[in-house]
Scaffold this active site. Sequence first.
Site, PDB file in Angstrom:
ATOM      1  N   THR A 209      -8.308 -11.283  -3.251  1.00 54.37           N
ATOM      2  CA  THR A 209      -6.875 -10.984  -3.258  1.00 54.37           C
ATOM      3  C   THR A 209      -6.102 -12.105  -3.924  1.00 54.37           C
ATOM      4  OG1 THR A 209      -6.353 -12.110  -1.171  1.00 54.37           O
ATOM      5  CG2 THR A 209      -7.119  -9.803  -1.035  1.00 54.37           C
TER       6      THR A 209
ATOM      7  N   GLU B  24     -16.989  -7.649  -6.487  1.00 57.83           N
ATOM      8  CA  GLU B  24     -16.213  -8.520  -5.611  1.00 57.83           C
ATOM      9  C   GLU B  24     -14.749  -8.472  -5.995  1.00 57.83           C
ATOM     10  OE1 GLU B  24     -18.060 -12.177  -4.732  1.00 57.83           O
ATOM     11  OE2 GLU B  24     -16.329 -13.062  -3.727  1.00 57.83           O
TER      12      GLU B  24
ATOM     13  N   TYR C 153     -14.338  -8.840 -10.071  1.00 59.23           N
ATOM     14  CA  TYR C 153     -15.476  -9.340 -10.837  1.00 59.23           C
ATOM     15  C   TYR C 153     -16.801  -8.872 -10.257  1.00 59.23           C
ATOM     16  CZ  TYR C 153     -15.038 -12.987  -7.205  1.00 59.23           C
ATOM     17  OH  TYR C 153     -14.911 -13.667  -6.024  1.00 59.23           O
TER      18      TYR C 153
ATOM     19  N   ASP D  79     -20.260 -10.253  -8.981  1.00 58.81           N
ATOM     20  CA  ASP D  79     -20.839 -11.506  -8.519  1.00 58.81           C
ATOM     21  C   ASP D  79     -22.358 -11.470  -8.635  1.00 58.81           C
ATOM     22  OD1 ASP D  79     -20.735 -14.052  -7.572  1.00 58.81           O
ATOM     23  OD2 ASP D  79     -20.378 -13.531  -5.482  1.00 58.81           O
TER      24      ASP D  79
ATOM     25  N   TRP E  23      -6.929 -18.937 -11.383  1.00 62.15           N
ATOM     26  CA  TRP E  23      -6.009 -19.194 -10.272  1.00 62.15           C
ATOM     27  C   TRP E  23      -4.894 -20.158 -10.652  1.00 62.15           C
ATOM     28  CZ3 TRP E  23      -6.383 -15.588  -6.949  1.00 62.15           C
ATOM     29  CH2 TRP E  23      -7.616 -15.042  -6.621  1.00 62.15           C
TER      30      TRP E  23
ATOM     31  N   GLU F 113     -11.723 -12.858   0.045  1.00 66.78           N
ATOM     32  CA  GLU F 113     -12.700 -12.435  -0.969  1.00 66.78           C
ATOM     33  C   GLU F 113     -13.679 -11.480  -0.289  1.00 66.78           C
ATOM     34  OE1 GLU F 113     -14.631 -15.927  -2.793  1.00 66.78           O
ATOM     35  OE2 GLU F 113     -13.159 -17.048  -1.637  1.00 66.78           O
TER      36      GLU F 113
END
Length: 455
Positions: free
Chosen positions: A63, A60, A52, A54, A420, A4
Site C-alpha cells: 500500500t 505482491e 510487483y 516477488d 518510495w 505489504e
Amino acid sequence: MGIETEYGLTCASTQGGPTPLDPEESAQILFQPVIEMGRSTNTFLSNGARLYLDVGSHPEYATAECDTIDDLLANDRAGELLFAELAATANKRLVDDGVAGRIHLFRNNNDAEGNSFGCHENYLVRRRPDYRARISAMLPYFVTRQIVAGAGHLHRDQDGVVAYEFSQRADQMWDAISSASTRARPMINTRDEPHGDAELYRRMHVIVGDSNIAQATTALKMAATEALLVMVEDGGILPNLELADPMAAIRATSLDLSGRASLELAAGGTITPIEVQRRFRDAVLGHFDRKGYTSELDNTRSYALDLWGRAIDAVEACDYSSIVTEIDWAAKLSLISRYQERGGLSLSDPRIARLDLAYHDITEGGLYQSMEQSGLLRRIISPESATNAMTIAPQTTRAKLRGGFVKRAQELRQDYMADWMNLRLLEAQGTRSVVLKDPFETVNPRVDELMAEMR
C-alpha cells in the site's frame, strides 16, 4: 503506516487433474497488462502503491503510505481489486487460448507444499538509540496478538490429524528479532530501510502477522500496534512481560483456542495470551487517557481499540458470537463449523480444505465479497472508497505527490521511474529527479515543476 501482502497463486484445471500452468507461467500471464503498461513486473501506481512480482512467483502489493486507518483499509482493498481485475483478464485469455485452467489468487500465508508467504506491516518511527530495547518490550504483544488478529489455520500434523488454530504464520516464525528477513524469518525485521530521512526515522517492519480478509481485523491489528508505538514514542512504560522462549510461546498460543496457553516468563512464573493482550491494552488506554488522546481518536481508531477489548473478552469467555463478523479466525471457524454440521464432515475432509481456501480467494468465486454483502463480514469502508482508491492516492501523505506524478506521466506517455522516495522523468537530454524524504509532504514545488514540463 503501510501493509505489504504477498498473494498465493495457482492455476486450477477446469477439467480436473493437474494444473495446466505452473506458478511462474501463471504469473507471466497475470502480469501481462502490467508489463505492457510499464515494461516491468514492478511498478508504482497512480494510487501511490507498488504492485510487483516477488521472488517465488508471488504477486505482491504494497500500500501507499497512509496516516489514517480508513485510507489504509481503502488502499489495501484497492490492491485486492486490482489483482482480481488482472486475474479476470488472465482467465479470459486462457479461455481464448483454449487452456483448461483458471487462475486464483489467495490472500493467505501457506500453500499446499508447506511454503509460507507473508503480510508485512510497516510503521514509521522516530530514530532513537534505544530502538532495539523498545521493540523487544513489544515482543510479547506480537507473540500473542494472533488471538485477536489471526486469520485462522487448519493445521495438519504428521499423523494427518487436523486442528483449527489461531494463526497461519505462528508455525513459520524462526526467530524473534533479526535483520535477516528471509533466512531467519523473524517476527520483527530490523533491516534499516526507513524510505525517508534516515536522520529522523526508522521503519518498524513487522513480519509476524497473518494476511487478513476481514477489514475489522486489519483495522484492529494496525490501530492497536500504532497505539502501542505512540505510547512507546511518548516514553510510556510497557508491561514487563519478557517471555522465556518467544518461539515456543507463539506456537503454544496458536494451538490453544481458549487463549489460556501457559507461557513462561523470563523472570519466572507463567502468563496466558489473554493476560498479555489485556495488560498491553490496559497500558495503552491508560496512557491515552492521561495524555488526552482518547477524545481525539477518529471513529475507526476508537472502534478498533474497542474491538481489541471485545475480542479479548470473547476469547476469555470461549464465546465468539460477538466477534464472528469482525475477527478473521472466528468468522472462518463459524463458516467451517456450519459446513461441518450440514455435511457431517471432519476437519480433515478435503471439502473443508477447499472451503478454507475459498475464504482467502480474492478472485471471482471467492467468498469474502458475498460474506460482506450478506453481513457475515463487517465492512469498515464502503465499496466506493475501495474503488476510488484504485486510482487515487491518499491525500495526506507523500503518496499524493507520487500518485499525481505517475498518473500524469502515464496519461502523457512520458518515460518515468518512481519509488518510495524518488520521482524521475526520463528524457532524451537526461534525467530530472525529485527526492521526497518527508513522508508527510503533500505539496512540493519541484514536483509541480516536473509535472508542468511534461509534454
